[in-house]
Design a protein around this motif. Sequence first.
Motif, PDB file in Angstrom:
ATOM      1  N   ALA A  89      -7.567  -5.029  -1.955  1.00  0.00           N
ATOM      2  CA  ALA A  89      -6.350  -5.860  -2.013  1.00  0.00           C
ATOM      3  C   ALA A  89      -6.474  -6.902  -3.110  1.00  0.00           C
ATOM      4  N   GLY A 115       3.351 -10.784   1.561  1.00  0.00           N
ATOM      5  CA  GLY A 115       2.173 -10.064   2.040  1.00  0.00           C
ATOM      6  C   GLY A 115       1.229 -10.876   2.884  1.00  0.00           C
ATOM      7  N   PRO A 160      -0.038  -8.546  -2.538  1.00  0.00           N
ATOM      8  CA  PRO A 160       0.826  -7.380  -2.747  1.00  0.00           C
ATOM      9  C   PRO A 160       0.436  -6.236  -1.813  1.00  0.00           C
ATOM     10  N   GLY A 161       1.417  -5.684  -1.119  1.00  0.00           N
ATOM     11  CA  GLY A 161       1.137  -4.607  -0.178  1.00  0.00           C
ATOM     12  C   GLY A 161       0.609  -5.078   1.162  1.00  0.00           C
ATOM     13  N   GLN A 164       2.137  -3.635   4.481  1.00  0.00           N
ATOM     14  CA  GLN A 164       1.686  -2.288   4.846  1.00  0.00           C
ATOM     15  C   GLN A 164       0.262  -2.324   5.424  1.00  0.00           C
TER      16      GLN A 164
END
Length: 371
Positions: A89, A115, A160-161, A164
């Motif tokens: 990450a 995020g 970011p991400g 998820q």
Amino acid sequence: MSTSEPELSPDVANATGLRTGWTTGTCASAAAKAATAWLVHGAPPTEVEVRLPDDTRVTFPTADIDPTHPYRIAIVKDAGDDPDCTDGAHITAEVQWADDSYEAGDDVTLLGGTGVGQVTKPGLGLDVGGPAINPVPARMIRQAIAEVTPLPITCTISVPGGEQMAAKTSNARLGIVGGISILGTTGIVKPFSTASYRASVVQQIDVAAAQGKDTVVLATGSRSDDWAQATWPELEPVSFVEVGDFTGIALRRAAGHGIEHVRFVGMAGKIAKLADGVMMTHFHRSKVSTELLESVARATAAPAVVVGAATATNTARHFYEVCVEYGSIGPLTRLCNMAATNCRSHAAGQLEVTVVMVDFDGHREVARGQS
């Protein structure tokens, strides 16, 4: 983006030969310091050194430097040899000079960006409505920035991400929405450490208690948890806790919070260990007692084939399968009753405990017992 690895102090080398890694909190503190150095000195650093809680200092290469978006820098998390969903990450910090709205005495205003989860329920020790940045990482970020400047800074941490990634964690049950938590108490991730799982179990119990729940469901894994949630839809998701091998910890924590009822859902092996008084059920730490299985078979007048199955192998699964094949559920029910009694005793009699044994596919209830 630099592909070099952070410099590892010999003091934190893993004696097992597995590589240690870095927490999201450590990476956030490094990103914050690097971004602040850019703001103060006018140029982005290619590496940055930060201090861990034990005063060890470690150096990280910086990443995602974009001259068109100044004062925003990332550190790529390396979880070492630990199977971590946040490995790789880009833990990102963006800083700016604080405006006149900052509170005197708080030299760093810490915000959560994309995020990073937002706290929506009490019980985590964090402000409801604030970012899911735990106290030790928050302190590390502030200390890292203070090494560059004493002047008031606003720092936004983003991942970011992260939303998820959070889907693979227990954040949703804890009321953390929109991303991951920034975690870590030592700054270091030890490969395959059980400490983080134990902490997660404790945290989930704390949140359920803070919501005023008087009943929690402890499941040993995803299949038993799925069965439990389908079976008791009247309970909110926060009441369901995947305890893994940490049943004893969860029971004591629940009792300490005044929770009254515990429903434990698991398969034959874990329940057999609880019936034997073993509250840490990891297979490396304890084995199923074949003598116990034989005794419950005899005590319930089970057929000879079931009694023989008790000592035929060292697995509770074989015993379970023979019990089911021959329609002899009495021994399994007795195991559930014994497990429930031991769980109640482990919590000093402060809990009413129901133990449910499900099949190995997690599709149906096989036996049940109560304290």
